[in-house]
Design a protein around this motif. Structure first.
Motif, mmCIF file in Angstrom:
data_model
loop_
_atom_site.group_PDB
_atom_site.id
_atom_site.type_symbol
_atom_site.label_atom_id
_atom_site.label_comp_id
_atom_site.label_asym_id
_atom_site.label_seq_id
_atom_site.Cartn_x
_atom_site.Cartn_y
_atom_site.Cartn_z
ATOM 1 N N SER A 224 0.749 -1.143 -0.023
ATOM 2 C CA SER A 224 -0.172 -0.028 -0.202
ATOM 3 C C SER A 224 0.835 1.212 -0.095
ATOM 4 N N GLY A 225 0.491 2.172 -0.486
ATOM 5 C CA GLY A 225 0.956 3.517 -0.493
ATOM 6 C C GLY A 225 1.540 3.766 -1.923
ATOM 7 N N GLY A 226 1.742 5.099 -2.070
ATOM 8 C CA GLY A 226 2.356 5.661 -3.399
ATOM 9 C C GLY A 226 1.723 4.997 -4.858
ATOM 10 N N ASP A 227 2.426 5.019 -5.658
ATOM 11 C CA ASP A 227 2.106 4.488 -7.198
ATOM 12 C C ASP A 227 1.534 3.118 -6.959
ATOM 13 N N SER A 228 2.076 2.133 -6.143
ATOM 14 C CA SER A 228 1.793 0.854 -6.039
ATOM 15 C C SER A 228 0.594 0.429 -5.555
ATOM 16 N N ASP A 229 -0.345 1.362 -5.218
ATOM 17 C CA ASP A 229 -1.715 1.364 -4.705
ATOM 18 C C ASP A 229 -2.550 0.598 -5.934
ATOM 19 N N GLN A 230 -2.244 1.049 -7.146
ATOM 20 C CA GLN A 230 -3.230 0.474 -8.298
ATOM 21 C C GLN A 230 -2.077 -0.204 -9.235
ATOM 22 N N ASP A 231 -2.584 -1.377 -9.746
ATOM 23 C CA ASP A 231 -1.821 -2.016 -10.832
ATOM 24 C C ASP A 231 -2.198 -1.240 -12.351
ATOM 25 N N ALA A 232 -1.981 -1.926 -13.486
ATOM 26 C CA ALA A 232 -1.882 -1.245 -14.499
ATOM 27 C C ALA A 232 -3.491 -1.036 -15.035
ATOM 28 N N GLY A 233 -4.495 -1.868 -14.651
ATOM 29 C CA GLY A 233 -5.593 -1.753 -14.898
ATOM 30 C C GLY A 233 -6.473 -1.002 -14.282
ATOM 31 N N GLY A 234 -5.602 -0.251 -13.123
ATOM 32 C CA GLY A 234 -6.455 0.680 -12.256
ATOM 33 C C GLY A 234 -7.079 0.124 -10.922
ATOM 34 N N THR A 235 -7.046 -1.108 -10.967
ATOM 35 C CA THR A 235 -7.651 -1.767 -9.503
ATOM 36 C C THR A 235 -6.761 -1.611 -8.459
ATOM 37 N N ILE B 233 -10.943 -4.797 -6.958
ATOM 38 C CA ILE B 233 -9.952 -4.924 -5.799
ATOM 39 C C ILE B 233 -9.031 -5.874 -6.142
ATOM 40 N N ASP B 234 -7.970 -5.776 -6.026
ATOM 41 C CA ASP B 234 -6.879 -7.131 -6.185
ATOM 42 C C ASP B 234 -6.184 -7.373 -4.920
ATOM 43 N N VAL B 235 -6.629 -8.412 -4.244
ATOM 44 C CA VAL B 235 -6.237 -8.824 -3.014
ATOM 45 C C VAL B 235 -4.928 -9.479 -2.769
ATOM 46 N N LYS B 236 -3.977 -9.183 -1.980
ATOM 47 C CA LYS B 236 -2.830 -9.510 -1.869
ATOM 48 C C LYS B 236 -2.449 -9.943 -0.420
ATOM 49 N N ILE B 237 -2.875 -11.358 0.057
ATOM 50 C CA ILE B 237 -2.556 -11.847 1.326
ATOM 51 C C ILE B 237 -1.360 -12.251 1.548
ATOM 52 N N GLN B 238 -0.517 -11.863 2.608
ATOM 53 C CA GLN B 238 0.686 -12.217 3.077
ATOM 54 C C GLN B 238 0.506 -12.910 4.517
#
Length: 422
Positions: free
Chosen positions: A24-35, A66-71
């Motif tokens: 989260s944060g900065g430009d990494s908040d969204q992928d290339a498709g805008g999700t 929404i693109d979920v990234k579970i760690q």
């Protein structure tokens, strides 16, 4: 609260390690498709790989934006990890925490307040043992995720040989009588170590007492109350029907290993203990059953300590709306039923108990969970457990010392520790 075992579970270097891996944060908040990329921390063993994949696919199909990234995080050092995350500018959007840990994180002001969402999330039927510790000073920060609690694991073959029907054991006195009958049939009726304080806590709650109570802005230890003293007397009677050590807990030695030796008819543990017993002694596979810890009356099972997890959202999380959507889905009825069956957990609502009816261990847990409790809701409780005067008190009583004076000493120790953070 981490319930593996149901004990409460690091360097601050993790603040630059695990926190830095947040997306989260900065430009990494969204992928290339805008999700929106939603960064989520779940703890080891709270979900299986299969369930995780199923949930991610289902959630993203329902919420394609929404693109979920579970760690998956480890329980060891979880306090330091979460504290560092909440203090950072790059916190994950959703974090799983132990139910009794919520107060310490909420106290710092680092969590989002969901008080206005409780009704929408079905809070009227949440398990009390998850919901109450998820609140702090009248506000709901932790959303109940899943629960687990202790039951009686018993040898079905030994009960049958002794002529005992476990389904008819509904009260404490019936339980004592059945255990004594097992002893008379040449086996150890129960293995109960002297310092199994979570079990004692259930008996205290069952009597109407508590480990500690808040009076104004001060805490008072509760072990010397009449209710708690009655609970300790019952514990002493039950413990005397077995050969458990009076000066150690269920981990020293592991009670599952003791039962696996073949001469113990009952232990008090979470249902997963049955798998460990059978692994240690394959001859016992198919010979282990479960029933809720009996209560004072036939209509209500004993109170139990509720272990499990809540979901929280850091107040600095970048995607508050999406985080709430994730929490609502994972703690909603549809996914709770699937999670309970996949992981043998108790769902977060009393209305969902029937979801685990096909799982004998989880079903027994669910019955007890309806009367579940948590430890006193204060960040200082962890310091009480670190010293744990409750264990010393139990050993003192079981070895013949005066219950009232020992309870008074232990209660004073609890109060001193809790009030040191006032």
């Amino acid at each position: 609260m981490k319930h593996r075992p149901l004990a409460l579970l690091g360097a601050m270097l993790l603040s630059t390690g695990l926190v830095a891996c947040s997306s989260s944060g900065g430009d990494s908040d969204q992928d290339a498709g805008g999700t929106t990329v939603l960064d989520v921390w779940l703890m080891r063993d709270s979900v299986s790989e299969t369930f995780q994949k199923e949930f991610e696919a289902g959630f993203e199909e329902a919420h394609p934006d929404i693109d979920v990234k579970i760690q998956i995080q480890e329980w060891a050092g979880t306090g330091e990890k979460v504290t560092a995350a909440l203090a950072s500018n790059d916190a994950p959007d959703v974090i799983e925490v132990g139910n009794t840990q919520v107060a310490q994180y909420a106290q710092s002001g680092g969590l989002t307040d969901f008080s206005g969402k409780v009704a929408e999330l079905g809070g009227d039927s949440w398990l009390k043992g998850l919901a109450e510790p998820g609140a702090w000073e009248g506000k709901q920060y932790g959303i109940p995720y899943y629960a687990a609690n202790r039951v009686v694991i018993y040898r079905t073959d030994l009960f049958k040989k002794a002529g005992i029907d476990a389904t008819k054991i509904k009260t404490r006195e019936q339980w004592l009588a059945a255990t004594e009958k097992l002893n008379n049939n040449g086996v150890q009726g129960i293995y109960l170590p002297g310092q199994n304080w979570y079990t004692l806590a259930g008996f205290i709650w069952d009597e109407g007492g508590d480990l500690a109570t808040r009076q104004g802005d001060r805490w008072k230890g509760g072990l010397d109350s009449p209710e708690a003293l009655r609970a300790m007397e019952f514990y002493k009677r039950l413990q005397a029907l077995g050969k458990g050590p009076k000066d150690s807990d269920e981990a020293r030695p592991l009670q599952t290993e003791v039962m696996a030796k073949g001469q113990v008819a009952q232990v008090i543990a979470t249902p997963g203990g049955a798998n460990v017993i059978a692994q240690n002694n394959p001859d016992l596979k198919g010979k282990l059953g479960f029933f809720p810890i009996p209560g004072k009356t036939p209509h209500t099972p004993s109170a139990v300590f509720t272990g499990g997890s809540d979901l929280v959202v850091p107040s600095v999380a970048a995607h508050q709306e999406e985080a709430y959507t994730f929490v609502k889905e994972l703690t909603g009825d549809a996914w709770q039923k699937k999670l309970a069956l996949a992981m043998s957990y108790v769902p977060n609502k009393t209305t969902l108990a029937s979801a685990v009816a096909s799982d004998p261990g989880a079903a027994a847990m669910a019955v007890g969970a309806a009367n579940g409790h948590a430890t006193p809701n204060t960040p200082q409780w962890a310091a009480v457990e670190a010293k744990n005067p409750i264990k010393d008190y139990m050993t003192a009583v079981l070895t013949g010392r005066d219950p009232k004076s020992e309870a008074a000493n232990a209660s004073q120790s609890i109060a001193t520790t809790l009030n040191s953070g006032s």
